[in-house]
Scaffold this motif. Structure first.
Motif, short mmCIF file in Angstrom:
data_model
loop_
_atom_site.label_atom_id
_atom_site.label_comp_id
_atom_site.label_asym_id
_atom_site.label_seq_id
_atom_site.Cartn_x
_atom_site.Cartn_y
_atom_site.Cartn_z
N LEU A 43 -11.43 44.22 -13.16
CA LEU A 43 -10.39 44.50 -14.15
C LEU A 43 -10.99 44.99 -15.46
O LEU A 43 -10.64 46.05 -15.96
CB LEU A 43 -9.54 43.24 -14.40
N GLN A 44 -11.91 44.23 -16.04
CA GLN A 44 -12.55 44.64 -17.29
C GLN A 44 -13.76 43.76 -17.55
O GLN A 44 -13.96 42.75 -16.87
CB GLN A 44 -11.57 44.56 -18.47
N CYS A 45 -14.55 44.18 -18.53
CA CYS A 45 -15.77 43.45 -18.86
C CYS A 45 -15.98 43.48 -20.36
O CYS A 45 -15.71 44.50 -21.02
CB CYS A 45 -16.98 44.07 -18.14
N PHE A 46 -16.45 42.37 -20.92
CA PHE A 46 -16.80 42.28 -22.33
C PHE A 46 -18.29 41.95 -22.43
O PHE A 46 -18.77 41.04 -21.77
CB PHE A 46 -16.00 41.19 -23.03
N GLY A 47 -18.99 42.72 -23.26
CA GLY A 47 -20.41 42.44 -23.49
C GLY A 47 -21.30 42.77 -22.32
O GLY A 47 -22.27 42.05 -22.07
N GLU A 48 -20.99 43.85 -21.60
CA GLU A 48 -21.81 44.18 -20.44
C GLU A 48 -23.20 44.63 -20.87
O GLU A 48 -23.36 45.36 -21.84
CB GLU A 48 -21.14 45.28 -19.61
N ARG A 49 -24.20 44.18 -20.14
CA ARG A 49 -25.58 44.53 -20.45
C ARG A 49 -25.93 45.91 -19.90
O ARG A 49 -25.43 46.32 -18.86
CB ARG A 49 -26.54 43.50 -19.85
N GLN A 71 -2.03 32.91 -21.83
CA GLN A 71 -1.95 33.98 -22.83
C GLN A 71 -3.27 34.17 -23.56
O GLN A 71 -3.52 35.24 -24.11
CB GLN A 71 -0.85 33.67 -23.85
N HIS A 72 -4.09 33.14 -23.60
CA HIS A 72 -5.33 33.21 -24.37
C HIS A 72 -6.49 32.68 -23.54
O HIS A 72 -6.32 31.85 -22.64
CB HIS A 72 -5.20 32.41 -25.67
N ARG A 84 -20.92 29.68 -31.22
CA ARG A 84 -19.74 30.48 -31.54
C ARG A 84 -18.66 30.28 -30.49
O ARG A 84 -18.95 30.10 -29.31
CB ARG A 84 -20.10 31.97 -31.63
N VAL A 85 -17.42 30.38 -30.94
CA VAL A 85 -16.26 30.39 -30.06
C VAL A 85 -15.58 31.75 -30.21
O VAL A 85 -15.26 32.17 -31.33
CB VAL A 85 -15.27 29.26 -30.40
N VAL A 86 -15.37 32.43 -29.09
CA VAL A 86 -14.76 33.76 -29.09
C VAL A 86 -13.42 33.68 -28.36
O VAL A 86 -13.34 33.07 -27.29
CB VAL A 86 -15.67 34.80 -28.40
N LEU A 87 -12.39 34.25 -28.96
CA LEU A 87 -11.04 34.18 -28.41
C LEU A 87 -10.58 35.56 -27.94
O LEU A 87 -10.87 36.58 -28.58
CB LEU A 87 -10.06 33.64 -29.44
N PHE A 88 -9.84 35.56 -26.82
CA PHE A 88 -9.24 36.77 -26.27
C PHE A 88 -7.76 36.49 -26.03
O PHE A 88 -7.37 35.35 -25.77
CB PHE A 88 -9.91 37.18 -24.96
N GLU A 89 -6.95 37.54 -26.09
CA GLU A 89 -5.51 37.41 -25.83
C GLU A 89 -5.07 38.40 -24.79
O GLU A 89 -5.64 39.49 -24.66
CB GLU A 89 -4.70 37.57 -27.11
N CYS A 113 -2.02 42.37 -16.25
CA CYS A 113 -2.36 42.31 -17.66
C CYS A 113 -3.83 42.61 -17.85
O CYS A 113 -4.58 42.75 -16.89
CB CYS A 113 -2.03 40.93 -18.24
N GLU A 114 -4.20 42.72 -19.11
CA GLU A 114 -5.60 42.78 -19.50
C GLU A 114 -5.77 41.90 -20.72
O GLU A 114 -4.80 41.43 -21.30
CB GLU A 114 -6.03 44.21 -19.79
N PHE A 115 -7.01 41.69 -21.08
CA PHE A 115 -7.30 40.87 -22.25
C PHE A 115 -8.04 41.71 -23.28
O PHE A 115 -8.80 42.62 -22.93
CB PHE A 115 -8.13 39.65 -21.86
N ARG A 116 -7.79 41.39 -24.55
CA ARG A 116 -8.50 42.07 -25.62
C ARG A 116 -9.07 41.04 -26.59
O ARG A 116 -8.57 39.92 -26.69
CB ARG A 116 -7.57 43.03 -26.37
N TYR A 117 -10.11 41.46 -27.27
CA TYR A 117 -10.78 40.57 -28.21
C TYR A 117 -9.85 40.23 -29.37
O TYR A 117 -9.18 41.10 -29.93
CB TYR A 117 -12.05 41.27 -28.72
N MET A 118 -9.82 38.96 -29.75
CA MET A 118 -9.01 38.51 -30.88
C MET A 118 -9.87 38.25 -32.10
O MET A 118 -9.81 38.95 -33.10
CB MET A 118 -8.25 37.23 -30.53
#
Length: 528
Positions: free
Chosen positions: A26-32, A54-55, A64-69, A92-97
């Protein structure tokens, strides 16, 4: 969206389905990127969906704490990477909050040791307001964070000519409050002030002064620490679990479990104490704890000996003598070794959504328990059985102490857990009496999760422990399902990379969507 059942709706039949899920990236955050060096502080150490889905929150080793919505796909940013094949009709997809620094490194001067900032667990608190409430913990301190929206006003047309839009000390003027005896405060110019004011440039009169104007208003997310629950654990905190009343929670360390009120940070009630009078008599420690999702008086905790204890606070305020004990009976002819207790230690424990079943993960596999049956688990799903001949190597590089998460699907028909080579397993439970699960799929944390890698294993040579490695390569079964010998093709074909391990993952409470953390990267997968 594939909505799951509400609490309490899970029945036995929901565990007997043989639904085959087709998983897609679906998607990736912070891919190396290939060859990129990963900072230890960026490695994800905790992951959790909130109750509504939802989150999503993640914690890392840097504190650190990282939140997505969650957002609808048509509302996602056009800059989102579209290189990989995407799931059609994905819900759905998620995006950085936002993100915030939850913990900082500390030093205990009394005991002379450092306290890492690494986030061990994050848990969402259901709050009736629009604010998001999150519990996070490192080894010693638990914190309650409030994430809220804040308006930031931009001003322009300041009176300084040399630095427009920048306030300065020269703008501060004096005002005398009512009463005449009080000291003046710097609030603004006097109503009857006739003097000239110096504003960093030519002198101007009061008639030439102007008020700054608002040029824009921006809504940003801010995080504030509301409560800090400290100095209640002697040993490292390994678990946080919210009660279903959303007013209390438990925290567990190696020997004790404490019960907290969210509104009271300086007092906790000890509900489990396993510390013996003589520490030499210690035989097991607490490894994980979880609250029942419906009954606010029931919680469970697992130990390093592979036992699960179910405690009821109505029976006793101190739940050392558990109401129920779930422990797999030892086989009569089973051979015990140096690794027996290490392999039995539970690394994670989860209740199903209805609270009827418990899923426990040890190093070798998953065990599914019915809370009404203490004699034996309902089902056992082997994950690392093929690594039995490598236990010496795993112990030498400390991999035998790795703690893998496990999770239930929303309707309880599937379970999932991670393994090595950045892979995870999704298992569908078939008939309760079946010898093997209905489906067992191995997926890789990459943009092509269904990719198969057929690597030739090394020749059969003894290692330094006198153990031999297999040399034959067997033909895999389709879709990573179980082969003729009961092991998955993933187990037979992979030459495992023990440095690449998928420890943390979470299943969306409503949809067939999995979030998996591989090192510093967060991968999202959806199934239809």
């Amino acid at each position: 969206m594939d909505a799951g059942p509400g609490p309490g709706s899970l029945s036995t039949t929901s565990l007997n389905g043989s639904e085959q899920l087709d998983w897609h990236f679906l998607q990736c955050f912070g891919e190396r990127t290939p060859g990129e060096e990963i900072q230890d502080a960026d490695i994800i150490s905790a992951i959790e969906f909130d109750a509504s889905g939802q989150h999503l929150a993640t914690g890392d080793r840097g504190g650190r704490v990282v939140l997505f919505e969650r957002v609808a796909i048509q509302n996602t940013l056009p800059a989102m990477d579209q290189r990989a094949p995407r799931l059609r009709h994905a819900p759905c997809e998620f995006r950085y909050m936002t993100e915030f620094q939850s913990h900082e490194p500390e030093f205990d001067y009394l005991k002379s040791f450092e306290i890492e900032e690494k986030i061990n667990k994050v848990r969402w608190v259901n709050h009736p307001s629009q604010s998001r409430m999150i519990l996070s913990t490192n080894d010693k301190t638990i914190k309650l964070w409030k994430v809220f929206e804040k308006k930031v006003v931009s001003l322009a047309d300041y009176n300084r000519k040399d630095a427009p839009g920048t306030p300065s000390h020269s703008q501060q003027t004096w005002s005398i409050p009512a009463g005449g005896n009080a000291s003046p405060t710097r609030l603004g110019p006097l109503p009857d002030q006739k003097a000239q004011l110096s504003l960093g440039g030519p002198k101007v009169s009061k008639h030439q002064l102007k008020f700054p104007t608002v040029t824009g208003t921006e809504v940003v997310l801010a995080a504030r620490c509301k409560k800090k629950y400290a100095n209640a654990h002697t040993y490292h905190v390994n678990s946080i679990a919210l009660c279903s009343d959303q007013a209390t929670f438990i925290t567990a360390d190696d020997l004790r479990i404490n019960l907290w009120d969210l509104e009271i940070s300086d007092q906790a009630f000890n509900v489990v104490d396993m510390k013996p009078p003589n520490m030499e008599e210690l035989t097991e420690v607490i490894t994980v704890a979880d609250f029942h999702p419906i009954e606010c008086h029931t919680f469970a905790f697992a130990t390093s000996k592979g036992a699960i204890r179910l405690a009821d606070l109505r029976a006793s305020a101190l739940a050392d003598s558990a109401c129920k004990s779930f422990e797999e009976p030892e086989q009569p002819n089973a051979q015990r070794s140096f690794f027996t207790e290490l392999l039995a230690s539970m690394s994670d424990l989860k209740f199903s959504r209805c609270g009827r079943h418990m899923l426990a993960r040890d190093f070798m596999g998953l065990k599914l328990w019915d809370v009404r049956m203490e004699a034996a688990p309902v089902a056992t799903f082997p994950i690392h059985e093929h690594l039995k001949h490598k236990l010496g190597d795993l112990y030498e590089n400390d991999c035998i102490f790795d703690k893998f998460d496990c999770c239930f699907s929303g309707n309880g028909s599937h379970v999932a857990t991670g393994t090595y080579s950045n892979c995870f397993r999704v298992i569908s439970r078939g008939d309760a009496g079946a010898a093997a699960p209905a489906s067992d799929i191995a997926l890789e944390a990459s943009r092509d999760p269904q990719r198969k890698r057929f690597l030739q294993t090394p020749s059969k040579t003894p290692n330094r422990f006198g153990l031999s490695r297999g040399s034959s390569v067997k033909k895999p079964a389709a879709n990573g399902s179980a082969g003729a010998d009961g092991q998955s093709s993933f187990a037979l074909q992979q030459n495992h990379d023990f440095n690449a391990k998928l420890l943390h993952m979470a299943w969306h409470p409503e949809s067939n969507l999995i979030a998996a953390a591989a090192s510093n990267s967060l991968y999202m997968y959806a199934a239809r």
